[in-house]
Design an enzyme around this catalytic site. Structure first.
Site, short mmCIF file in Angstrom:
data_model
loop_
_atom_site.label_atom_id
_atom_site.label_comp_id
_atom_site.label_asym_id
_atom_site.label_seq_id
_atom_site.Cartn_x
_atom_site.Cartn_y
_atom_site.Cartn_z
N ASP A 267 0.21 40.67 1.36
CA ASP A 267 -1.10 41.01 0.83
C ASP A 267 -1.54 39.81 -0.02
OD1 ASP A 267 -2.55 44.05 -0.60
OD2 ASP A 267 -3.43 42.17 0.08
C1 GLC Z 1 -6.62 42.88 -0.83
C2 GLC Z 1 -6.04 44.23 -0.47
C3 GLC Z 1 -5.66 44.39 0.97
C4 GLC Z 1 -6.60 43.58 1.83
C5 GLC Z 1 -6.37 42.12 1.50
C6 GLC Z 1 -7.25 41.20 2.35
O1 GLC Z 1 -6.00 42.41 -2.00
O2 GLC Z 1 -4.92 44.66 -1.25
O3 GLC Z 1 -5.69 45.79 1.27
O4 GLC Z 1 -6.34 43.83 3.20
O5 GLC Z 1 -6.58 41.84 0.14
O6 GLC Z 1 -8.58 41.40 2.02
#
Ligand code: GLC
Length: 721
Positions: A267
Site C-alpha cells: 500500500d
Molecule cells: C491508499 C489506500 C489504498 C489505495 C492506495 C492507492 O493509501 O490505503 O487503499 O489503494 O493508497 O491509491
C-alpha cells in the site's frame, strides 16, 4: 507470450531494469501525462531518474483513454525491451458512474448487485485505459470510529466473503485475457487493516492467530479462491510485524499455505513505513524486509530502486528473489494480453459512448435503492401524494454523496435529493431550505428552515457527514451528527410536523438526537451518482426499502467495538440467574447496539411460519434442511432478507452467540407466501480450535432464522460425528 518467453525476457533484462519493474509511480512522472491523476497518499520527492521511469513496471492513478494511450506509447518507445506498463487505480465502487459505497452495498445483501456494479465499473474503467483496480477492500470492521468502514461490506466474515467473491467476479469476469472490458482485481488490505486500535487509521493491530483466521482472513481467502489476481499489503502490524515486511503472513500464509502466486503490491509508502514502524533502520533494511516478505511492487516510495542493487551485490538479497517478483509482474501483463495489445481496452470512442451512460446510471440507481436501510418509520413514509414537503438540510441539494473513493466521479453530475424529489412531486409541493451547513448554522438558515417547515405538511431532513469526515485518514472519536445538524432537529421538533431524516454518511453513527426525535429515518450512506433519485423513489414509495444493516449501529461510541457475533462471557447480563451487579454490563448504557446486524424495515410486513427441520440430528454426510415460510402480509410488494444463524453450544474454544451461515433475499408480492429452504452442512459448523485446526465438534447446536440477528425463531439440533 508463453512462459518460456517470459523467462527469456527476464534473462535479457539488466538488474536495474528488473528492479524498476518493481516500482510503481504516480502519473506526474510519466511522459504524456498532462495532470497529476489520483493522489491518495503523502507525495514525496523520490529521487527518481528518467531511466527508472523508462523501466518502471506500472503507474497508479491514471485514467482516460487518450492519456493512457499517450503514456503507454511513450513508454513503449522509451523502454529498451518494449515492456508495457500496467495501469492501476482505485476503482472501488464505480468509475464515472459511482455506485453506493461498499458498506451500503453490503446492506443490500445482494451479491449479484455488487457483481453487476463491479462489471460496469470495469467496463467504464477499461475503455478509459485501466488494467487493474485496487479493489475489493474486504477488511472486516467492528469499529465505526474508523473512517474506512465505508469501504468494507461490514462486520460478518461470511457476508463479506460472499461480497468479496461477487466483486472479483464482476471486475475480472472469467476470461481476463480475452475480455478487454474487465480489470484485474487487487484484494486489500492484507491483513486485518480494519482492526486498528481505537478505530484510528494506520494504528496498531494485534490479535491472536485464531481470531485473525476465524474472523479477519476469510474474505481475503474468498477473493483469492475466486481468482483475484493481486493482493495489497496493509499498513498495520500483524503479530507485531508490519504486514509489508511480514514473512510469516506473506510467504508462509499467503503464498505457501494459500498457494497465492500472484502479484503482491505494497500500500502507498508502506515499504518505507517499515522505518517509522521501527522494524527497519533505513530504506535499505526496509527494501530487504519487503522483498524477503515477497512484496513484488513498491508503491510510491523508492527503497527498492535505491537499495536493491547494492543488497544484491552485497549478497544480502539473492537475485532470484527479484527474478520471481519480476516474473509475477510480467505474468500478470501476459494474462492481461498487454504484450500483444498494450492499449488493451483503451478506446476513446467507446469511452464517450459507454462511460456514465443511461444504462449504467440506471444500475447505480437500483443499487442505491436496494442499499438504503429504513431504520425507523412511524407510518410517516412513504410520503403521500398530496403532502407538501419541506426538504431541509446540508445534503438536500448536495452532490457530496459519492463517498471518499470516487475520484473519477463527479459530484456535479450526481442526482441530488432535491432533484430526485422534484422529479416525483408535482410543482408547488416541494419547499426547500438549507437549514444549516454540515458543521455550521446561521440564524438566517434556521429562520428559513422554520419558515419552510411551517408551510409544509411533512419535513424531510437531509443530514450527514461530508466525504472528508469519512474514508482514509477520516477516523472520528465521536460519531454523532455534527452539533448544528442536531440543533436543527431540535429547533424543528416543536413544530410537531412529521419529520423524516435521510442520512448521508460513511459509518454507523451514534443516532442519539436523531432516531429518538425523528418519525422516520432512512440510512442512505453515500449512495453514489444516482443517490438522490434512489432516495426519492424510496421516500415516495415507488421502491420499497429492502436494505438490512451489515454493520451494527452502536448505542454509544462507548460501546465500541460492538458486533453481533460476540461471545457470551462467564457472566452474561441476561442469564436467568444473573445478579443485579456482578455481570458483564455498563452502569450507564445497555450492552446491545442501538440497531443490530441484519436490521432493516420495510413498508410492508413479513410474517414467518414455524421453522421446520429435516431432522433433529445431522452428520457430516447428512446435512440438515431448514424450511421456513415467509408471507408478505402487507399491501405492498417488498423484499425480505431471511437470515440463518447458528450457535455452537459448547466448543473447544468459546463460540459466538450467533453466526450468520446463510441468507436469502426474496421478493414477495402482497399476500404472497414462499417457503425458503436452507441446507446446512457439517463444513459450515467448522471453526478454528485453539491449535488452529479447522473442524467441527459433535454436540448441541441452535439454529436461528429470522429477519435480523436479534429477531429470530430458535430451534435445536445435534451434530453427530
Ligand atoms: C491508499 C489506500 C489504498 C489505495 C492506495 C492507492 O493509501 O490505503 O487503499 O489503494 O493508497 O491509491
Amino acid at each position: 507470450m508463453a512462459d518460456q518467453q517470459l523467462f527469456s525476457l527476464v534473462e535479457r533484462m539488466t538488474l536495474e531494469e528488473k528492479i524498476a519493474q518493481l516500482m510503481q509511480l504516480a502519473v506526474p512522472f510519466f511522459e504524456g501525462a498532462e495532470e497529476s491523476g489520483q493522489i491518495t497518499g503523502p507525495m514525496e520527492s523520490l529521487g527518481i531518474t528518467d531511466e527508472v521511469v523508462r523501466n518502471s513496471g506500472s503507474v497508479l492513478g491514471l485514467a482516460g483513454a487518450k492519456k493512457v494511450i499517450a503514456v503507454q506509447e511513450a513508454h513503449l518507445r522509451n523502454n529498451r525491451l518494449g515492456i508495457p506498463l500496467l495501469i492501476m487505480a482505485d476503482i472501488v465502487h464505480g468509475f464515472k458512474t459511482i455506485f453506493p459505497v461498499p458498506l451500503a452495498m453490503g446492506c443490500s445483501w445482494d451479491p449479484g448487485l455488487a457483481e453487476r456494479s463491479a462489471e460496469i465499473a470495469a467496463l467504464e474503467a477499461s475503455v478509459s485505459g485501466l488494467h487493474v483496480t485496487f479493489a475489493p477492500m474486504v477488511d472486516l470492521v467492528r469499529d465505526p470510529r474508523w473512517g474506512r468502514v465505508m469501504e468494507s461490506t461490514g462486520e460478518d466474515p461470511y457476508l463479506n466473503s460472499e461480497f468479496a467473491r461477487a466483486f472479483v467476479r464482476g471486475f475480472q469476469g472469467n476470461d481476463l485475457s480475452g475480455d478487454v472490458h474487465r480489470l484485474a482485481a487487487c484484494v486489500k488490505h492484507f491483513a486485518a487493516y480494519g482492526a486498528g486500535e481505537g478505530g484510528r487509521d494506520y494504528n496498531t493491530v494485534d490479535m491472536s492467530e485464531r481470531q485473525l483466521r476465524e474472523y479477519y482472513l476469510p474474505a481475503y481467502k474468498a477473493a483469492l479462491d475466486e481468482g483475484c489476481e493481486m493482493v495489497m499489503t496493509a499498513f498495520n502490524t500483524v503479530h507485531g510485524v508490519p504486514a509489508t515486511g511480514n514473512k510469516r503472513l506473506m510467504r508462509d500464509l499467503l503464498r505457501s499455505e494459500w498457494g497465492f502466486d500472484g502479484v503482491l503490491i505494497s500500500d502507498w509508502g508502506a515499504v518505507k513505513e517499515l522505518i517509522p514502524h521501527g522494524v527497519a533502520e533505513d530504506e535499505a533494511e526496509a527494501a530487504l524486509k519487503a522483498i524477503q516478505a515477497g512484496v513484488d511492487i513498491e508503491m510510491m516510495t523508492s527503497c527498492y530502486i535505491h537499495h536493491l542493487p547494492e543488497l544484491v551485490s552485497e549478497g544480502r538479497v539473492d537475485e532470484s528473489l527479484i527474478d520471481e517478483a519480476v516474473l509475477r509482474i510480467l505474468s500478470l501483463k501476459k494474462r492481461l494480453g498487454l504484450f500483444e495489445r498494450p492499449m488493451r481496452g483503451a478506446d476513446p470512442e467507446a469511452e464517450r459512448e459507454l462511460v456514465f451512460c443511461d444504462e449504467h446510471r440506471h444500475a447505480a440507481r437500483e443499487a442505491a435503492a436496494k442499499s438504503c436501510v429504513l431504520l425507523k418509520n412511524n407510518s410517516v413514509l412513504p410520503l403521500q401524494p398530496e403532502q407538501r414537503v419541506a426538504l431541509i438540510g446540508p445534503f438536500a441539494a448536495s452532490g457530496d454523496i459519492l463517498g471518499p473513493w470516487s475520484w473519477t466521479g463527479s459530484k456535479e453530475d450526481a442526482v441530488t435529493v432535491e432533484q430526485g424529489l422534484r422529479s416525483k412531486l408535482s410543482s408547488g409541493r416541494l419547499i426547500t431550505a438549507e437549514g444549516c451547513g454540515v458543521s455550521s448554522m446561521t440564524e438566517q438558515q434556521l429562520e428559513e428552515a422554520l419558515k419552510a417547515a411551517k408551510e409544509a405538511d411533512v419535513i424531510v431532513l437531509a443530514l450527514g457527514e461530508d466525504s472528508e469526515m469519512s474514508g482514509e485518514a477520516g477516523s472520528r472519536a465521536f460519531i454523532t451528527l455534527p452539533e448544528p445538524q442536531l440543533e436543527l432537529i431540535k429547533r424543528l421538533k416543536p413544530l410537531q410536523k412529521p419529520m423524516v431524516v435521510v442520512l448521508f454518511n460513511g459509518r454507523p453513527l451514534d443516532l442519539h438526537g436523531v432516531l429518538d426525535k425523528a418519525d422516520a429515518v432512512l440510512e442512505a450512506w453515500y449512495p453514489g451518482s444516482e443517490g438522490g433519485a434512489a432516495v426519492a423513489e424510496l421516500l415516495t414509495g415507488e421502491v420499497n426499502p429492502s436494505g438490512r444493516l451489515s454493520m451494527s449501529f452502536p448505542y454509544s461510541v462507548g460501546q465500541v467495538p460492538v458486533y453481533y457475533n460476540h461471545f457470551n462471557t462467564g457472566r452474561p447480563k441476561d442469564a436467568p440467574d444473573a445478579q443485579e451487579r456482578y455481570v458483564s454490563q455498563y452502569l450507564d448504557i445497555p450492552n446491545e447496539p442501538l440497531l443490530p446486524f441484519g436490521f432493516g424495515l420495510s413498508y410492508t410486513d413479513f410474517s414467518y411460519g414455524k421453522m421446520k427441520l429435516s431432522a433433529e440430528e445431522m452428520s457430516p454426510d447428512q446435512p440438515l434442511e431448514i424450511t421456513v415460510s415467509v408471507t408478505n402480509a402487507g399491501d405492498m410488494a417488498g423484499e425480505e432478507v431471511v437470515q440463518l444463524y447458528i450457535r455452537d453450544m459448547s466448543g473447544e474454544v468459546v463460540r459466538p452467540l450467533k453466526e450468520l451461515k446463510a441468507f436469502r433475499k426474496l421478493l414477495l408480492q402482497p399476500g404472497e407466501q414462499q417457503d425458503v429452504t436452507f441446507t446446512l452442512t457439517e463444513e459450515q459448523l467448522r471453526y478454528h480450535h485453539s491449535d488452529l485446526s479447522f473442524e467441527s465438534d459433535a454436540g448441541q447446536f441452535c439454529i436461528m432464522v429470522g429477519r435480523n440477528s436479534e429477531d429470530t425463531e430458535t430451534r435445536q439440533f445435534k451434530l453427530r460425528k
